[in-house]
Design a protein around this motif. Structure first.
Motif, PDB file in Angstrom:
ATOM      1  N   ASP A 254     -10.898  14.780  34.500  1.00  0.00           N
ATOM      2  CA  ASP A 254     -11.630  13.623  35.015  1.00  0.00           C
ATOM      3  C   ASP A 254     -11.331  12.341  34.234  1.00  0.00           C
ATOM      4  O   ASP A 254     -12.159  11.431  34.171  1.00  0.00           O
ATOM      5  CB  ASP A 254     -13.136  13.895  35.016  1.00  0.00           C
ATOM      6  CG  ASP A 254     -13.619  14.528  33.711  1.00  0.00           C
ATOM      7  OD1 ASP A 254     -12.925  14.385  32.689  1.00  0.00           O
ATOM      8  OD2 ASP A 254     -14.684  15.176  33.719  1.00  0.00           O
ATOM      9  N   SER A 279     -15.492  11.644  40.089  1.00  0.00           N
ATOM     10  CA  SER A 279     -15.642  13.095  39.975  1.00  0.00           C
ATOM     11  C   SER A 279     -15.592  13.463  38.506  1.00  0.00           C
ATOM     12  O   SER A 279     -14.939  12.770  37.704  1.00  0.00           O
ATOM     13  CB  SER A 279     -14.534  13.820  40.732  1.00  0.00           C
ATOM     14  OG  SER A 279     -14.762  13.813  42.117  1.00  0.00           O
ATOM     15  N   TYR A 316     -12.418  23.376  45.514  1.00  0.00           N
ATOM     16  CA  TYR A 316     -11.981  22.010  45.210  1.00  0.00           C
ATOM     17  C   TYR A 316     -10.469  21.877  45.388  1.00  0.00           C
ATOM     18  O   TYR A 316      -9.991  20.960  46.067  1.00  0.00           O
ATOM     19  CB  TYR A 316     -12.381  21.657  43.778  1.00  0.00           C
ATOM     20  CG  TYR A 316     -12.103  20.215  43.412  1.00  0.00           C
ATOM     21  CD1 TYR A 316     -12.978  19.209  43.792  1.00  0.00           C
ATOM     22  CD2 TYR A 316     -10.972  19.870  42.682  1.00  0.00           C
ATOM     23  CE1 TYR A 316     -12.737  17.879  43.462  1.00  0.00           C
ATOM     24  CE2 TYR A 316     -10.718  18.548  42.346  1.00  0.00           C
ATOM     25  CZ  TYR A 316     -11.606  17.557  42.742  1.00  0.00           C
ATOM     26  OH  TYR A 316     -11.351  16.250  42.419  1.00  0.00           O
ATOM     27  N   PHE A 354     -19.086  15.510  42.216  1.00  0.00           N
ATOM     28  CA  PHE A 354     -18.715  14.239  42.833  1.00  0.00           C
ATOM     29  C   PHE A 354     -19.967  13.400  42.990  1.00  0.00           C
ATOM     30  O   PHE A 354     -21.042  13.935  43.295  1.00  0.00           O
ATOM     31  CB  PHE A 354     -18.087  14.469  44.210  1.00  0.00           C
ATOM     32  CG  PHE A 354     -17.996  13.214  45.044  1.00  0.00           C
ATOM     33  CD1 PHE A 354     -16.962  12.318  44.854  1.00  0.00           C
ATOM     34  CD2 PHE A 354     -18.964  12.924  45.996  1.00  0.00           C
ATOM     35  CE1 PHE A 354     -16.894  11.153  45.606  1.00  0.00           C
ATOM     36  CE2 PHE A 354     -18.900  11.764  46.756  1.00  0.00           C
ATOM     37  CZ  PHE A 354     -17.851  10.876  46.558  1.00  0.00           C
TER      38      PHE A 354
END
Length: 511
Positions: A254, A279, A316, A354
């Motif tokens: 991230d 995210s 994901y 998210f």
């Protein structure tokens, strides 16, 4: 039938100068949100949104007009007589640039153009074609149009007049186009192709004065500050590689969201706000709240971080493989999935969250509120963001005495819910299980309360201080034998929580 190639980067840069004329001629032919609704009907528009070209073509086929020709050649990508709809000058120029190309017995547009409503205005957004109407594998420098992430950021970002706006990672320029009331607009992106399309979108919207700058992250605006920042960065959580510039940052996990948050905090004016989609990885036993909060500096920022969804690693990775038109069942899909999941396992990633990150620059110690908001929203979220910052500012200044001496408005639309379950102990009837208040607007927060708190809420009046209300209820024995000072003390944290979530609104902050 091979679809013509997209325009080159050089052609797109030249296209910017003709974009306003293109927009004018398309709109004159009825190429607008209302025009599409009227011609296609609700079913046809829904089919367009679902990516069902034949259903769209069928809806348009029975109403031949210049607009139906544009639907064929511009939206669907079927051969159409675009030369009969556009002026000779515009048609010739677009053909020279490869924005219009011959296909079988007609012509197609090699870009995507979509009319959308943004905060009461209609704008045309220029982007690369995607896989919504025909099979398409996006290339590394693909510039997407208006997707679900774009609409999410539009929903959480205020769009009223302000001094200066920065659209970081502007892509096709849709977020900047949602900020047309700003005195100055700056849009940045690392992709020159994206910058050309953003210039086209902004020029067609009447803001050719907007700055569109090339560069990585905040480098193009080093040393500058803004009253509002909007950012839809390449926030995909994964290995540190770049398959597609619009979604992959090259930073590990991230890192893109972290970089955006840290940079935004340094590029806001006092009282300025930033509105970011992001995210974050759920790593090991570390709470996601602690991970994201660590990106906020110790001083100068009010941060509100809302997690809207969280999914497992496999789901994901599969979602983003499909985003680039890769079938997870194919050999390439399985190899890519394996690489992604191996990296997640190595990094101890157990899920990916998210959500929305809202920041405000303040003069004082930072404050961070992290909370989960999986429920459906009951209205535009940007209204809640603005009110949240107003409530937070009031709470920063509040002290015990001022909380008790303040007046409050009970928010309209609050529902009281009494939950009873089968009384298994008595063997008959029902027993109270929960007493809850719920907002029916905005985030639709719910709080469990007791009868005493509910009594206070029933009695609150915007013309009377809270201390007076508590004194009155005490005199009437509403709190039993409780000590009045203890009642006052116990209500302070309750009121703080109710103000934070907007159940109670201090009259000081009402317009």
């Amino acid at each position: 039938m091979t679809f013509p190639a997209s325009p080159t980067d050089a052609a797109l840069e030249e296209f910017v100068s003709v974009a306003p004329a293109v927009a004018e001629e398309l709109q004159a032919a009825g190429f607008s949100v209302d025009g599409l609704q009227n011609l296609l009907g609700a079913d046809g528009v829904a089919a367009m949104d679902r990516g069902e070209p034949e259903a769209v073509a069928s809806a348009a086929r029975h109403k031949r007009s210049p607009l139906s020709t544009l639907i064929d050649g511009v939206i669907i990508g079927d051969p159409a007589q675009l030369d009969e709809v556009l002026s000779p000058e515009v048609f010739s120029r677009l053909t020279e640039l490869g924005v219009i190309a011959p296909l079988c017995d007609g012509y197609v547009l090699t870009l995507d153009i979509r009319p959308i409503h943004l905060h009461g205005r209609e704008v045309l957004v220029f982007s690369d074609r995607d896989a919504s109407m025909r099979p398409h594998v996006p290339q590394r420098h693909h510039v997407p149009g208006v997707g679900r992430a774009s609409w999410s950021l539009i929903d959480i970002s205020p769009a009223g007049p302000t001094d200066s706006v920065l659209d970081l990672g502007a892509g096709c320029g849709v977020q900047a186009a949602g900020q047309l009331d700003a005195r100055s607009i700056v849009a940045t992106d690392i992709s020159e192709r994206a910058n050309s399309l953003a210039r086209a979108t902004l020029s067609a919207a009447g803001r050719s004065d907007a700055e569109v700058l090339a560069g990585s992250w905040f480098e193009p605006v080093e040393g500058r500050q803004f009253s509002r920042i909007v950012a839809n960065p390449p926030f995909v959580v994964g290995p540190p590689s770049v398959e597609h510039v619009y979604r992959d940052s090259g930073l590990d996990l991230d890192g893109a969201t972290e970089t955006t948050v840290r940079g935004a905090a340094n590029h806001l004016e006092i009282d300025g706000t930033a509105h970011i989609l992001g995210s974050w990885a759920h790593v090991g036993d570390q709470g996601w709240e602690a991970r994201v909060a660590s990106w906020i500096p110790e001083h100068g920022v009010e941060a509100w971080i809302v997690q809207r969804d969280v999914v497992g690693p496999a789901e994901y990775a599969g979602t983003w493989l499909r985003d680039e038109s890769i079938d997870p069942r194919s050999h390439d899909g399985r190899e890519r999935m394996r690489h992604w999941l191996d990296h997640f396992e190595f990094s101890d990633v157990r899920g990916v969250g998210f959500g929305y990150i809202s920041l405000q620059r303040i003069d004082g110690p930072s404050s961070v509120v992290c909370e989960e908001l999986p429920q459906a929203l009951g209205g535009p979220f940007h209204l809640e963001v603005s009110e949240h910052f107003a409530r937070s500012a009031w709470l920063r200044e509040a002290e015990k005495d001022s909380i008790l001496d303040s007046q409050y408005l009970l928010r309209p639309g609050i529902a009281v819910e009494r939950i009873e379950l089968t009384d298994t102990e008595a063997g008959q009837g029902f027993a109270p299980e929960a007493l809850r208040i719920t907002r029916t607007d905005g985030p639709r927060w719910s709080h469990d309360v007791d009868e005493s708190v509910l009594a206070v809420l029933r009695a609150i009046h915007p013309d009377a201080p809270l201390s007076f209300t508590l004194e009155l209820l005490t005199d009437f024995g509403r709190f039993g034998d409780a000590d009045p000072d203890e009642v006052r003390e116990s209500m302070i944290p309750v009121v703080v929580d109710l103000v934070r979530h907007g159940f109670l609104i201090p009259t000081d902050i009402l317009d």
